[in-house]
Enzyme design. Structure first.
Site, short mmCIF file in Angstrom:
data_model
loop_
_atom_site.label_atom_id
_atom_site.label_comp_id
_atom_site.label_asym_id
_atom_site.label_seq_id
_atom_site.Cartn_x
_atom_site.Cartn_y
_atom_site.Cartn_z
N LEU A 292 0.89 -1.17 0.00
CA LEU A 292 0.00 0.00 0.00
C LEU A 292 0.92 1.21 0.00
CD1 LEU A 292 -2.67 -1.03 2.69
CD2 LEU A 292 -2.95 -1.00 0.21
N ASP A 293 0.49 2.29 -0.61
CA ASP A 293 1.30 3.51 -0.62
C ASP A 293 1.53 3.99 0.81
OD1 ASP A 293 1.16 3.41 -3.36
OD2 ASP A 293 -0.48 4.86 -3.50
N LYS A 294 2.55 4.82 0.97
CA LYS A 294 2.87 5.33 2.31
C LYS A 294 1.66 6.03 2.94
CE LYS A 294 6.16 8.35 4.64
NZ LYS A 294 7.24 9.32 4.47
#
Ligand code: URA
Length: 233
Positions: A101-103
């Site tokens: 998942l993106d930051k």
């Protein structure tokens, strides 16, 4: 691994209770009573019994993490805090995130040491469903919905696969996709003239995020939940 750590990882009792019980002779290793908490066991080979019950070391473990924003989906990073850092207390160091998942994305991330299952579920040919709640910059409309449901151009060779869209609020949708390209959801919304301002994954492979987990909290998957994922292989 230390004997007391093994037993406490197996959630037999608290560490202080275990110390007492080990000293009292309630623990055997390969049939012999061992009274030293720091005795070294080979957790994969030795037969360890506590109060007459044998404990098998778990080869594969599966956790559900509610990933908070601000941490990266990696096992190590020189500068950033990683999702693996959040599971420091579980007593093992072989976990990795099943996908990324993106930051700034929150929500469901499965943490495991089962490389085969992870490989299978992340394989693009398996089309495992992922559901994202997307909070948007501008109101969502029927034209955007139709485009996402047909497939949109996000600059890849092909259009995205047809997605499922449920409108939750004027600026909030649930989007179900079966692919996992880099920044896919954000790029899909951008392709229809919108913008994701908050993203949360709520479901993967039929497994729903346990909403009682606050961002940063995690729990073990139940055996039913593990079976649900294994069925997707
Ligand atoms: N799609 C994105 O754009 N970001 C994520 O973190 C996951 C899916």
């Amino acid at each position: 691994m230390r004997l007391d750590k093994f037993l406490s990882d197996m959630k037999c009792a608290t560490r202080s209770q275990l110390k007492k019980d080990i000293r009292a002779g309630l623990v055997t290793v390969n049939g012999e009573i061992v009274r030293q908490s720091d005795y070294t066991v080979d957790e994969k080979q030795d037969k360890i019994c506590y109060k007459g019950n044998a404990y098998e070391y778990e080869k594969f473990v599966y956790y559900m993490l509610n990933k908070p924003a601000g941490v990266v989906s990696a096992t190590e990073d020189k500068r950033e805090k990683t999702v693996v850092d959040l599971l420091k207390d579980i007593g093992r160091n072989d976990l990795f995130p099943m996908g990324r998942l993106d930051k700034d994305t929150e929500g469901l991330l499965i943490m495991t040491n089962d490389g085969v299952l992870a490989h299978e579920l992340l394989s693009p040919t398996k089309h495992v469903e992922k559901v994202y709640e997307c909070t948007l910059a501008v109101p969502f409309d029927g034209i955007q919905k139709e485009a996402l449901e047909k497939g949109v151009d996000i600059g890849e060779k092909k259009l995205t696969m047809p997605a499922k869209v449920v409108i939750l609020e004027e600026k909030k949708i649930a989007l179900t996709i079966m692919e996992g390209k880099f920044h896919q959801v954000k790029r899909m919304l951008q392709a229809v003239g919108n913008e994701v301002i908050y993203l949360k994954r709520v479901c993967m492979g039929g497994l729903a995020l346990d909403e009682s987990l606050q961002p940063g909290q995690y729990r073990k998957l139940t055996s039913k939940e593990v079976m649900l994922l294994q069925e997707k292989q």
